[in-house]
Design an enzyme around this catalytic site. Structure first.
Site: not given
Length: 163
Positions: A126-129
């Site tokens: 879950i690409p919160c970056h």
């Protein structure tokens, strides 16, 4: 989540990642605050965790751009909506809390989106970056800003091989 939890450590180029899950799915992928792996693949390690480790390894080698292993997230309906929207940010692209708030149809929920983003337990997948400030600057990241910067640069480096 009634099944027994298992842990598996993955030594990534940017630190140790702790994978936690069950036979059915992975629930947590977080950077660990230790240097040495404790849990390695052994007899009885669930396939879901082994597949996660393999796909993370392929991601870090620049060979994987999306994840297919079984994972699940637990949170409020709002948090799940935000996390689903985060998954829509393409590899090597970025968005802002404001973008996510607009995507979920609640443009005033920028702070709530930021809070939900911070509670994401499935780092990288879950690409919160990929969330940056509306001004284009890096914003907070649970794994540390240096890791966020590394992940964004890593994705930019390999996006050409995808096209």
């Amino acid at each position: 989540m009634c099944s027994k939890l298992h842990q598996l450590d993955y030594v990534s180029p940017i630190g140790l990642i702790e994978i936690i899950g069950t036979e059915e799915a992975v629930y947590s992928i977080l950077f660990a605050e230790r240097d040495q792996p404790v849990k390695l693949v052994e007899e009885g390690t669930p396939e879901s965790l082994k597949l996660c480790l393999q796909e993370l390894d392929e991601y870090f080698k620049g060979e994987r751009f999306e994840f297919t292993f079984p994972y699940a997230y637990e949170g409020t309906d709002f948090q799940k909506t935000v996390w689903h929207a985060l998954k829509e940010i393409p590899y090597a692209k970025t968005g802002s809390y404001k973008d996510i708030a607009a995507t979920i149809g609640n443009e005033k929920a920028i702070r709530a989106v930021g809070s939900a983003n911070g509670k994401n337990k499935l780092s990288i997948v879950i690409p919160c970056h990929r969330i940056i400030g509306s001004n284009g600057k890096l914003t907070g990241y649970a794994g540390g800003l240096w890791r966020k910067e590394w992940l964004l640069e890593h994705e930019k480096r390999f996006i050409g091989s995808r096209e």
